[in-house]
Scaffold this active site. Structure first.
Site, PDB file in Angstrom:
ATOM      1  N   GLU A 181       0.684  -1.556   0.442  1.00  8.16           N
ATOM      2  CA  GLU A 181      -0.267   0.040  -0.224  1.00  8.16           C
ATOM      3  C   GLU A 181       1.011   1.381  -0.289  1.00  8.16           C
ATOM      4  OE1 GLU A 181      -1.238  -2.797   1.635  1.00  8.16           O
ATOM      5  OE2 GLU A 181      -2.741  -2.983   0.877  1.00  8.16           O
ATOM      6  N   HIS A 250      -9.742  -4.556  10.720  1.00  5.65           N
ATOM      7  CA  HIS A 250     -11.133  -4.404   9.640  1.00  5.65           C
ATOM      8  C   HIS A 250     -11.859  -3.335   9.408  1.00  5.65           C
ATOM      9  CE1 HIS A 250      -8.104  -7.696   8.589  1.00  5.65           C
ATOM     10  NE2 HIS A 250      -8.041  -7.480   7.367  1.00  5.65           N
TER      11      HIS A 250
END
Lengths: 445, 348
Positions: A181, A250
């Site tokens: 990322e 998450h």
């Protein structure tokens, strides 16, 4: 008596799924436990087993049908002794003006919503389809637009938002990245500085924390640091906020984090029409835009215009329900809670005005203040944590700019001030619910 | 190289992109000719000398309090950027860290605007909003100027991605130091550059900020080995050695061969920044002596080859000093930004 085979759910929150393939045909003899069909959602695929032995008399939902409602009948099994299938299965006559393939679908099935409609008419589509259409349309319109992220290409997108783009646009413009990322966010910034229009997908905004340095230090600040010489027209998008049963790492809502940063625009739509119009606007915007989607909204259907130039201006909130007794300000998934609460309260004679922020930065303060001045009472709904949240900011600005118009303290309905728990009961307690909005509005009155 | 197999980007010789973006359209290679001149030995000397005298003056202005905050000088490393600028085509992009004044000048930026940015004045390259670490000259192919260690490596990989996407034949040269080489995003960038065979040259300016025995022991040039990226160690104090290595790596990138790592063995003669006296540096360890100075080496070469005499070199020095003096004068006199500039350039 024939038995209905029902569309199964892959998870408690699943409402719709796609029937990808029938493994048996009408007339086939099936035994309990035989695999009848394959279904999938954005998360998983599963096989549907026959629950009893008999003849698969009718297939009610053709393979390839999307948005099949959970618990809707997809086939009929006639318990029978093994034997040759009937030569012909009688079918109901096709409905007028409907394609034949849909004729066997019971009325009321979601699949009917997919029947072709005149162009420019308002259709009903899911938020996922809206986002996919926005991407595809903007990629057709501008060859500098490309999509880049993990599993966006051949795998069709972890949330299936990029479904079909790889087939249409190829690997050059639908780019699968390594799981990196920080690196690919920086790469996107560089490509944007060179004048391309990257759309960077985070599989979840939780993973954007790996990349937040480039979002903030590189994308947001460069225009200013360069005195206007270097532009960064980039979109960072993906699911943000709660997702069922995935635990604390998450399921965080980052709305307030990005809304804090000058140099960014931050968008968090609720409806499919806004998702589509805002994503198209974000891609055309010359600034870096954070586009926050919501896992729970992907499969929800809304009316959406068919116009390929349907754009929604960034920075404008929308009053999506008018009322005079109290204002409820919400965004993204929270708008659904606010609308549901407004329905309940209407039954008690309380008229709630619901403001869908749509954009978190820049905030549409004129729309917020207009509503608050009208009702004198305001609650703000958000999934994120309370301290330093979007609601805290809006409350501060209301106090600064409309204090004298308030008849009650501004109240917030937020996620609880804890990491997200896993257990279903605790998770539910940690997230704002419709009942919380209802109770908070009652407390305002 | 296995990475070559999955290279959808490099496989396209010509992108269907609708032409150049506004930055590329603004690109004006002629501004580079002012710095590089004819590219001969004297011109290279003059370029390196401009950077040296500019940095010495910057150090002086910092000491006088005219330059605030951080000020990272490039003294000792001049041959690296000048050699790479000569190796690159005028359309190629450069990107580097906060130690960027030399790169800016090599990409044709006006010394007055660079110095005025460092003093925080309206005539600065970023209008006084960037400072020493944040300047850009996209018209000369220069994309900053990045204050976060190694941030420019990922961004430079993105510039190279854009080049491959467009198939425009440009190459990005991304500079970073030996310290930055340890950042995680450098490895991430190497993976992507190798996977997509991006047209990029990673130039590690190894000014040996840390004693060598604190490293992994393996040369920094080998950092790409796991990704199939070739690397080489280069004498970064010799402008022609840099040029030669740079030309090979840039040619390879332009031809679709993918990235290369060039580890420039160089030396920073000052501390990390003006706030750092550099006392930790190789205490008791012998510097390589004055002959390691890239300017001295170039000067000796010019004299030995008879390309110019002492008097010619003196006159070049006087000319360069005058130019830098003019820049310093401008930077000291130029007004601060208008208060109205405070909230501009946040969004377009």
């Amino acid at each position: 008596m024939a038995t209905h085979v029902l569309m199964p759910a892959l998870s408690p929150e699943m409402k719709f799924g796609k029937l990808t393939k029938w493994l048996k045909r009408e007339g086939d003899f099936v035994e309990a436990g035989d695999i009848l069909a394959e279904i999938e959602t954005e998360k998983a695929t599963m096989e549907v087993e026959a629950v009893e032995t008999g003849v698969l008399e009718r297939i009610l939902t053709p393979e390839g049908t999307d948005n099949v409602a959970v618990d809707s009948p997809i086939a009929l099994i006639e318990p029978a002794a093994p034997g040759p299938a009937p030569a012909a299965v009688s079918v109901e006559p096709p409905l007028p003006d409907e394609p034949t393939i849909l004729a066997r679908v019971p009325a009321g099935s979601p699949v009917l919503a997919q029947a072709p409609q005149p162009r420019d008419a308002t259709r009903k589509i899911t938020v996922r389809e809206a986002l996919r259409e926005a991407l595809a349309e903007e990629m057709r319109r501008d060859p500098d637009v490309f999509v880049l992220g993990e599993e966006v290409g051949d795998a069709q997108g972890a949330s299936r938002v990029t479904h079909g783009l790889f087939q249409e646009f190829g690997a050059r413009r639908v780019v699968d990245t390594p799981i990196a990322e920080h690196g690919f966010a920086g790469l996107g910034v560089g490509a944007a500085m060179a004048g391309l229009k990257p759309v960077i997908e985070f599989m979840s905004f939780n993973f954007a924390l790996q990349a937040v340095d480039h979002i903030v230090n590189s994308a947001a600040k460069t225009l200013y640091m360069s005195g206007g010489a270097v532009h960064c027209p980039i979109v960072f998008r993906g699911p943000n906020g709660a997702r069922a049963r995935v635990g604390a790492q998450h399921a965080q809502d980052f709305s307030a984090w990005f809304a804090h940063i000058p140099g960014l625009k931050v968008v968090a739509p609720y409806s499919a029409a806004d998702a589509k119009g805002l994503l198209k606007a974000a891609i055309r915007d010359p600034n870096p835009v954070i586009f926050l989607e919501h896992e729970h909204l992907y499969s929800q259907s809304f009316p959406a215009p068919d116009d390929p130039d349907h754009l929604v201006e960034i920075g404008l909130a929308r009053v999506c329900r008018a009322g005079g007794d109290a204002t409820v300000i919400a965004f993204s998934h929270g708008v659904g809670l606010a609308l549901a609460a407004a329905d309940i309260l209407a039954g008690e004679g309380i008229e709630v005005e619901v403001v869908d922020l749509r954009t978190l930065r820049p905030l549409d303060m004129p729309t917020i203040l207009r509503s608050v001045r009208k009702t004198g009472r305001c609650a703000i709904v958000e999934e994120g944590w309370p301290q330093g949240g979007v609601g805290a900011e809006i409350c501060a600005r209301i106090v600064e700019e409309a204090f004298d118009d308030l008849d009650a303290p501004v109240r917030r309905v937020t996620g609880r001030d804890i990491p997200m728990p896993y257990a279903a009961n605790l998770e539910k307690m940690a997230l704002p619910q419709t009942a919380d909005v209802v109770a908070t509005v009652r407390a305002l009155l | 190289m296995a990475a070559a197999l999955s290279s959808p980007l490099a496989a396209r010789p010509s992108a269907s992109s609708a032409g150049e973006n506004s930055f590329a359209a603004d690109f004006s290679p002629e501004i580079l000719s002012d710095f590089l001149g004819d590219g001969g030995e004297l011109a290279l000397y003059r370029g390196m000398l401009l950077i040296r005298r500019f940095e010495e003056k910057a150090g002086l202005l910092f000491g006088m309090g005219l330059i605030g905050g951080f000020c990272h000088l490039y003294i000792g490393q001049e041959a690296v950027v000048v050699g790479m600028r000569l190796a690159a085509s005028p359309r190629d992009q450069f990107i580097t860290s906060y130690r960027q004044h030399g790169h800016l000048l090599a990409c044709g930026a006006d010394p007055k605007a660079v110095m005025a940015e460092m003093t925080g004045r309206s005539g600065g390259l970023s209008g006084g909003k960037g400072g020493s670490m944040h300047m850009y000259a996209p018209e000369g192919g220069f994309y900053g100027g990045h204050g976060i260690v190694a941030g420019q490596v990922s961004i430079g990989t993105g510039l190279a991605f854009a080049n491959a996407y467009r198939g425009d034949g440009r190459v990005c040269v991304a500079f970073f130091g030996d310290g930055a080489a340890d950042q995680g995003q450098v490895a991430e960038s190497l993976v992507m550059a190798a996977r997509w065979r991006l047209p990029i040259v990673f130039v590690i300016e190894n000014n040996r900020a840390l004693p060598e025995d604190e490293g992994s022991g393996a040369p920094l040039a080998d950092r790409g080995a796991a990704f199939g990226i070739p690397g080489a160690q280069v004498d970064g104090m010799c402008v022609q050695s840099v040029r030669e290595a740079g030309e090979g790596a840039i040619f390879r990138a332009r031809e679709g061969g993918g990235p290369t790592i060039l580890e420039m063995r160089t030396e920073r003669f000052r501390g990390h920044s003006m706030a750092d006296p550099g006392k930790y540096r190789r205490k008791g360890e012998e510097r390589r002596g004055p002959s390691s100075d890239p300017l001295d080496r170039q000067r000796e070469k010019i004299l030995a080859l008879g390309l110019a005499g002492e008097a010619d070199l003196k006159s070049i020095d006087a000319e360069v000093r005058a130019r830098v003096g003019e820049a310093a004068e401008y930077a000291a006199q130029c007004p601060e930004p208008d208060p109205g500039a405070l909230e501009t350039n946040v969004l377009l």
